[in-house]
Enzyme design. Structure first.
Site, PDB file in Angstrom:
ATOM      1  CB  ALA A  72      76.648  81.378  94.710  1.00  0.00           C
ATOM      2  N   GLY A 117      81.612  80.020  96.945  1.00  0.00           N
ATOM      3  CA  GLY A 117      81.275  79.223  97.779  1.00  0.00           C
ATOM      4  C   GLY A 117      81.703  77.996  97.953  1.00  0.00           C
ATOM      5  CD  GLU A 140      82.747  84.748  96.941  1.00  0.00           C
ATOM      6  OE1 GLU A 140      82.569  83.700  97.493  1.00  0.00           O
ATOM      7  OE2 GLU A 140      84.167  84.981  96.989  1.00  0.00           O
TER       8      GLU A 140
END
Length: 266
Positions: A72, A117, A140
């Protein structure tokens, strides 16, 4: 080869007779970090490819020399208000589900960093080809979130619950050789050959019956997580969908006549 652009950051190339479509992530200045605009373009490209009956296989690649996708766009995320983040979430999900729900076989070509991602986009594919520069992981929790592009569901389906938990909770990065050993990637190739090998695999897949490929993928996906009896019913339904198709008739005829099949695709 023909090319079509979806927004600024996604390029679709049709190879050969058009049966192999290459979906190239093309945001090199940000190492393919997935911004809202890029996510929207990935989703749009997948919708177009999924609806194209000429496409038999999709190969997901990167134009960046040192990265597949770093995940991301955290710079963009940092600028979003809570309300904006809520509105952005369906767009982001649309990129990952777009790849995951493609009705044809998908192959990811990974080199360099495939993190967060970025690795989830690869996990959404059926087969991951990686070169020896690949570094994968779901980091993450190290920035206060969780894998939100399918990672908590797709990774344990690949490597088992305990291994997925270790990788997600530790947020560690895994280099190519160990990634292959753990089953995080499927095919390990020499440096710089991931795209070439993934496209070659795509060509081999794309030579087969389009009706058979879509039905086989549907059976594989729908059968995941079911008990054996239910899974065999899914398989039987897929078999019935192809058993009386033009592709089946052509495939049997071509085999008996010792010639290359000319698939009608119906």
């Amino acid at each position: 080869m023909s090319e079509e652009r979806f927004g600024e950051f996604v390029l679709v190339r049709r190879h050969g007779d058009g049966h192999v479509a290459e979906l190239a992530l093309d945001r090199p200045k940000a190492m393919n970090a997935v911004s809202t605009e890029m996510a929207r373009s990935v989703g749009a490209a997948c919708a177009a490819l999924g609806g194209d009956r000429d496409v038999r296989v999709v190969v997901l690649t990167s134009t960046h020399e040192r990265a597949f996708c770093v995940g991301a766009d955290l710079k963009e995320r940092n600028s979003l208000s809570d309300a904006e983040l809520v509105r952005q979430r369906p767009v982001a999900r649309g990129a990952y589900t777009g790849v995951l729900e493609l009705p044809v076989p998908t192959v990811a070509a990974v080199h360099g960093f495939a993190l967060g991602g970025g690795f989830e986009l690869a996990l959404a594919c059926d087969v991951i080809v990686a070169d020896r520069t690949a570094v994968v992981g779901l980091p993450e929790v190290s920035v206060g979130v969780i894998p939100g592009g399918g990672g908590t569901q797709l990774l344990p389906r690949r490597v088992g619950a305990a291994r997925a938990a270790e990788l997600i909770f530790s947020a560690r990065r895994v280099e190519a050789a160990e990634a292959r050993e753990l089953g995080l990637v499927d095919v390990l190739v020499e440096e710089g050959r991931d795209r070439e090998e993934a496209l070659a695999l795509g060509e081999r897949i794309g030579a087969n019956s389009p009706v058979g490929l879509r039905a086989a993928k549907r059976a594989l996906r729908l059968g995941q997580g079911l008990d054996l009896r239910a899974g065999l019913e899914v398989e039987d339904a897929a078999w019935r969908a192809v058993a009386f198709s033009g592709d089946r008739a052509e495939g049997v005829a071509a085999f008996n006549e010792k010639r290359k099949p000319q698939w009608p695709g119906e």
